[in-house]
Scaffold this motif. Structure first.
Motif, PDB file in Angstrom:
ATOM      1  N   GLN A 274       9.668   9.312  -5.660  1.00 50.00           N
ATOM      2  CA  GLN A 274       8.521   8.778  -6.394  1.00 50.00           C
ATOM      3  C   GLN A 274       8.506   7.255  -6.329  1.00 50.00           C
ATOM      4  O   GLN A 274       7.461   6.633  -6.069  1.00 50.00           O
ATOM      5  CB  GLN A 274       8.574   9.248  -7.845  1.00 50.00           C
ATOM      6  N   GLU A 275       9.659   6.645  -6.557  1.00 50.43           N
ATOM      7  CA  GLU A 275       9.743   5.190  -6.554  1.00 50.43           C
ATOM      8  C   GLU A 275       9.523   4.611  -5.160  1.00 50.43           C
ATOM      9  O   GLU A 275       8.948   3.528  -5.013  1.00 50.43           O
ATOM     10  CB  GLU A 275      11.088   4.749  -7.130  1.00 50.43           C
ATOM     11  N   ASN A 276       9.971   5.327  -4.126  1.00 52.48           N
ATOM     12  CA  ASN A 276       9.747   4.853  -2.759  1.00 52.48           C
ATOM     13  C   ASN A 276       8.253   4.819  -2.421  1.00 52.48           C
ATOM     14  O   ASN A 276       7.787   3.900  -1.744  1.00 52.48           O
ATOM     15  CB  ASN A 276      10.494   5.737  -1.755  1.00 52.48           C
ATOM     16  N   ARG A 277       7.517   5.818  -2.878  1.00 48.92           N
ATOM     17  CA  ARG A 277       6.067   5.819  -2.655  1.00 48.92           C
ATOM     18  C   ARG A 277       5.409   4.632  -3.356  1.00 48.92           C
ATOM     19  O   ARG A 277       4.511   3.985  -2.810  1.00 48.92           O
ATOM     20  CB  ARG A 277       5.454   7.128  -3.166  1.00 48.92           C
ATOM     21  N   ILE A 278       5.889   4.350  -4.557  1.00 46.59           N
ATOM     22  CA  ILE A 278       5.327   3.225  -5.307  1.00 46.59           C
ATOM     23  C   ILE A 278       5.710   1.899  -4.646  1.00 46.59           C
ATOM     24  O   ILE A 278       4.902   0.961  -4.584  1.00 46.59           O
ATOM     25  CB  ILE A 278       5.800   3.272  -6.779  1.00 46.59           C
ATOM     26  N   LYS A 279       6.937   1.816  -4.114  1.00 44.82           N
ATOM     27  CA  LYS A 279       7.382   0.588  -3.439  1.00 44.82           C
ATOM     28  C   LYS A 279       6.531   0.273  -2.210  1.00 44.82           C
ATOM     29  O   LYS A 279       6.263  -0.893  -1.904  1.00 44.82           O
ATOM     30  CB  LYS A 279       8.856   0.702  -3.051  1.00 44.82           C
TER      31      LYS A 279
ATOM     32  N   LEU B 227       3.534  -1.273  -3.494  1.00 49.57           N
ATOM     33  CA  LEU B 227       3.821  -2.628  -3.967  1.00 49.57           C
ATOM     34  C   LEU B 227       3.978  -3.623  -2.822  1.00 49.57           C
ATOM     35  O   LEU B 227       3.627  -4.797  -2.973  1.00 49.57           O
ATOM     36  CB  LEU B 227       5.099  -2.624  -4.826  1.00 49.57           C
ATOM     37  N   SER B 228       4.483  -3.158  -1.682  1.00 50.85           N
ATOM     38  CA  SER B 228       4.622  -4.065  -0.530  1.00 50.85           C
ATOM     39  C   SER B 228       3.241  -4.531  -0.071  1.00 50.85           C
ATOM     40  O   SER B 228       3.043  -5.716   0.252  1.00 50.85           O
ATOM     41  CB  SER B 228       5.377  -3.376   0.610  1.00 50.85           C
TER      42      SER B 228
ATOM     43  N   TYR C 213     -14.471  -0.593  -3.603  1.00 50.24           N
ATOM     44  CA  TYR C 213     -13.708  -1.814  -3.918  1.00 50.24           C
ATOM     45  C   TYR C 213     -12.775  -2.125  -2.752  1.00 50.24           C
ATOM     46  O   TYR C 213     -11.803  -1.405  -2.493  1.00 50.24           O
ATOM     47  CB  TYR C 213     -12.926  -1.619  -5.215  1.00 50.24           C
ATOM     48  N   GLU C 214     -13.076  -3.204  -2.057  1.00 44.22           N
ATOM     49  CA  GLU C 214     -12.431  -3.549  -0.795  1.00 44.22           C
ATOM     50  C   GLU C 214     -10.900  -3.611  -0.875  1.00 44.22           C
ATOM     51  O   GLU C 214     -10.196  -3.149   0.016  1.00 44.22           O
ATOM     52  CB  GLU C 214     -12.966  -4.904  -0.317  1.00 44.22           C
ATOM     53  N   HIS C 215     -10.382  -4.167  -1.957  1.00 46.84           N
ATOM     54  CA  HIS C 215      -8.936  -4.389  -2.039  1.00 46.84           C
ATOM     55  C   HIS C 215      -8.208  -3.362  -2.908  1.00 46.84           C
ATOM     56  O   HIS C 215      -7.024  -3.544  -3.215  1.00 46.84           O
ATOM     57  CB  HIS C 215      -8.661  -5.802  -2.577  1.00 46.84           C
ATOM     58  N   GLU C 216      -8.898  -2.307  -3.314  1.00 56.71           N
ATOM     59  CA  GLU C 216      -8.235  -1.325  -4.187  1.00 56.71           C
ATOM     60  C   GLU C 216      -7.104  -0.631  -3.428  1.00 56.71           C
ATOM     61  O   GLU C 216      -7.293  -0.112  -2.318  1.00 56.71           O
ATOM     62  CB  GLU C 216      -9.230  -0.304  -4.723  1.00 56.71           C
ATOM     63  N   ASN C 217      -5.941  -0.642  -4.046  1.00 57.35           N
ATOM     64  CA  ASN C 217      -4.698  -0.173  -3.424  1.00 57.35           C
ATOM     65  C   ASN C 217      -4.105   0.911  -4.320  1.00 57.35           C
ATOM     66  O   ASN C 217      -3.430   0.619  -5.300  1.00 57.35           O
ATOM     67  CB  ASN C 217      -3.746  -1.374  -3.277  1.00 57.35           C
ATOM     68  N   ILE C 218      -4.402   2.164  -4.008  1.00 55.86           N
ATOM     69  CA  ILE C 218      -4.052   3.272  -4.899  1.00 55.86           C
ATOM     70  C   ILE C 218      -3.011   4.178  -4.252  1.00 55.86           C
ATOM     71  O   ILE C 218      -3.126   4.519  -3.070  1.00 55.86           O
ATOM     72  CB  ILE C 218      -5.301   4.125  -5.234  1.00 55.86           C
TER      73      ILE C 218
END
Length: 430
Positions: A407-412, A415-416, A388-393
């Motif tokens: 943990q939140e910084n990794r998620i941020k 999200l960017s 999946y070309e746009h999968e962002n995991i």
């Protein structure tokens, strides 16, 4: 002349050292349950209380809970076991409960991971300070038969439909909350729906799932929502950290605060995963039992109900939860269904299904010490990104030493990238 052999003393079963939950205790003991899914467990606890059980879902989630877990559970044990044990110990130390009239309950899936050892771990932790507190096992794998929670066909049906209704409420709330025009409108709709579901259980009408689901859909359809397009973030991973606010540092709340729409797969997916794995065992490993045909019947019935709920959800314009047969097909693209330790093939199946339904951004929540989930989760991310070309995991580890900020910084960071991808999609659409 041979010496007379010394009489051999029978070896004591280690379980004899621990208190057992007896039938009489139903009328004398309060049962504490760890918090994993507040809405689902709220529905379940409500009907169990009306059936005569004094059950309470714990809500204590301070750092003291983790510290108690670290004191009583070896640090090589998986993080969910530490959280659950710590929550029990912290609650019992609070003074709110009489240890002589309190029991604790935990579910067991019977899978090949540390989760099957929660009962002895909790018993060992309780023994030093609360030796009279029994540990109850809620399982369907024949574990801990002498200290289990009595589950008949009627209770099983109630549990199954409580899960269906909880899944629907969880999904509808997350689809409305980020877009609501009036603050608190989604929460109010959820409260009304929980009340309606509880009333249906009171009247013995809990099997009328189409009418109940329709009522929930109609209520959430009344929530005024904006048309703004927001980043959708799926949450997959080990079952406890996927759902539990204590286990995942309130992940859903964090995503909502970041202006995202959390997309959380159904708990019923895990229930059906456990059922179908028993059927797969017979096909893949020639591991058959008298229960194999029963699991096949249960799975067929649950999938039938699920399909009807999905069709009704689509009719009201909401995104339905995944069809489990579609999840199985998604799994087959990535990994064999024989890989079933922990959440096994279900994790990549959910990540693939999310990508195919427009949720490219995913948090893969992994607890420390959960090797099967690290393999089936992290181990399949590269393959999924190629598919999946746009999968962002982003894979996020949850353990006692991991700080919420990290943990939140990794998620941020994830999200960017998600926001940039969303802008590009919007530009292409004009």
């Amino acid at each position: 002349m041979k010496k007379k052999d010394k009489e051999q003393k029978p070896v004591a079963d280690f379980r004899d050292e621990y208190p057992k939950f007896t039938k009489e205790m139903k009328h004398t003991h309060k049962i504490l349950v760890p918090d994993m899914l507040p809405v689902h467990f709220g529905i379940i606890v409500d009907f169990l209380r009306k059936d005569g059980w004094d059950i309470e879902v714990l809500g204590n989630d301070s750092r003291a809970v983790i510290d108690e877990g670290l004191k009583h559970v070896h640090n090589d044990t998986c993080y969910p076991a530490l959280c659950v044990t710590g929550q029990f110990i912290d609650a019992l130390k609070s003074g709110k409960y009489d240890p002589e009239r309190t029991a604790v309950m935990i579910t067991q899936s019977g899978g090949g991971c540390r989760a099957s050892n929660y009962i002895p771990l909790i018993r060992k932790a309780l023994k030093s300070e609360f030796p009279h507190v029994p540990v109850i096992s809620l399982n369907f794998a024949g574990l801990e038969k002498d200290s289990g929670f009595p589950v008949g066909v009627k209770t099983l049906l109630k549990l199954a439909f409580a899960v269906f209704y909880g899944d629907t409420l969880m999904s509808l709330f997350n689809q409305c909350k980020p877009y609501e025009l009036e603050e608190g409108a989604s929460a109010a709709a959820r409260e009304e729906c929980v009340k309606a579901v509880n009333e249906a259980f009171d009247r013995g009408k809990y099997l009328h799932y189409m009418a109940i689901t329709r009522k929930m859909l109609e209520r959430f359809a009344k929530v005024a929502r904006s048309k703004e397009e927001k980043v959708k973030v799926g949450i997959v991973g080990e079952i406890y950290v996927k759902y539990s606010p204590l286990g995942n540092s309130h992940l859903e709340e964090f995503l909502l605060s970041e202006g995202c729409e959390p997309v959380v797969p159904a708990l019923m997916d895990f229930v059906m995963y456990c059922a179908v794995n028993n059927v797969n065992d017979a096909k893949l490993y020639n591991k058959k039992s008298a229960a194999t045909p029963l699991f096949a019947i249960v799975y067929k019935y649950l999938h039938h109900v699920q399909k009807k709920i999905i069709k009704l959800t689509q009719k009201y314009g909401f995104e339905p939860l995944h069809d489990f047969e579609h999840l199985r097909r998604c799994a087959d693209k990535v990994i064999n269904q024989g890989v079933k330790m922990g959440e096994g093939w279900l994790i990549p199946a959910e990540m693939a299904a999310l990508a195919e339904t427009g949720t490219d951004n995913i948090v893969c929540a992994q607890p420390f010490g959960c090797l099967p989930n690290h393999i089936a989760g992290k181990g399949t991310i590269r393959t999924l990104k190629q598919m999946y070309e746009h999968e962002n995991i982003v894979a996020v580890d949850y353990d006692p030493s991991a700080t919420k900020v990290n943990q939140e910084n990794r998620i941020k960071l994830m999200l960017s990238t998600a926001r940039e991808n969303l802008k590009e999609k919007q530009k292409k659409r004009g």
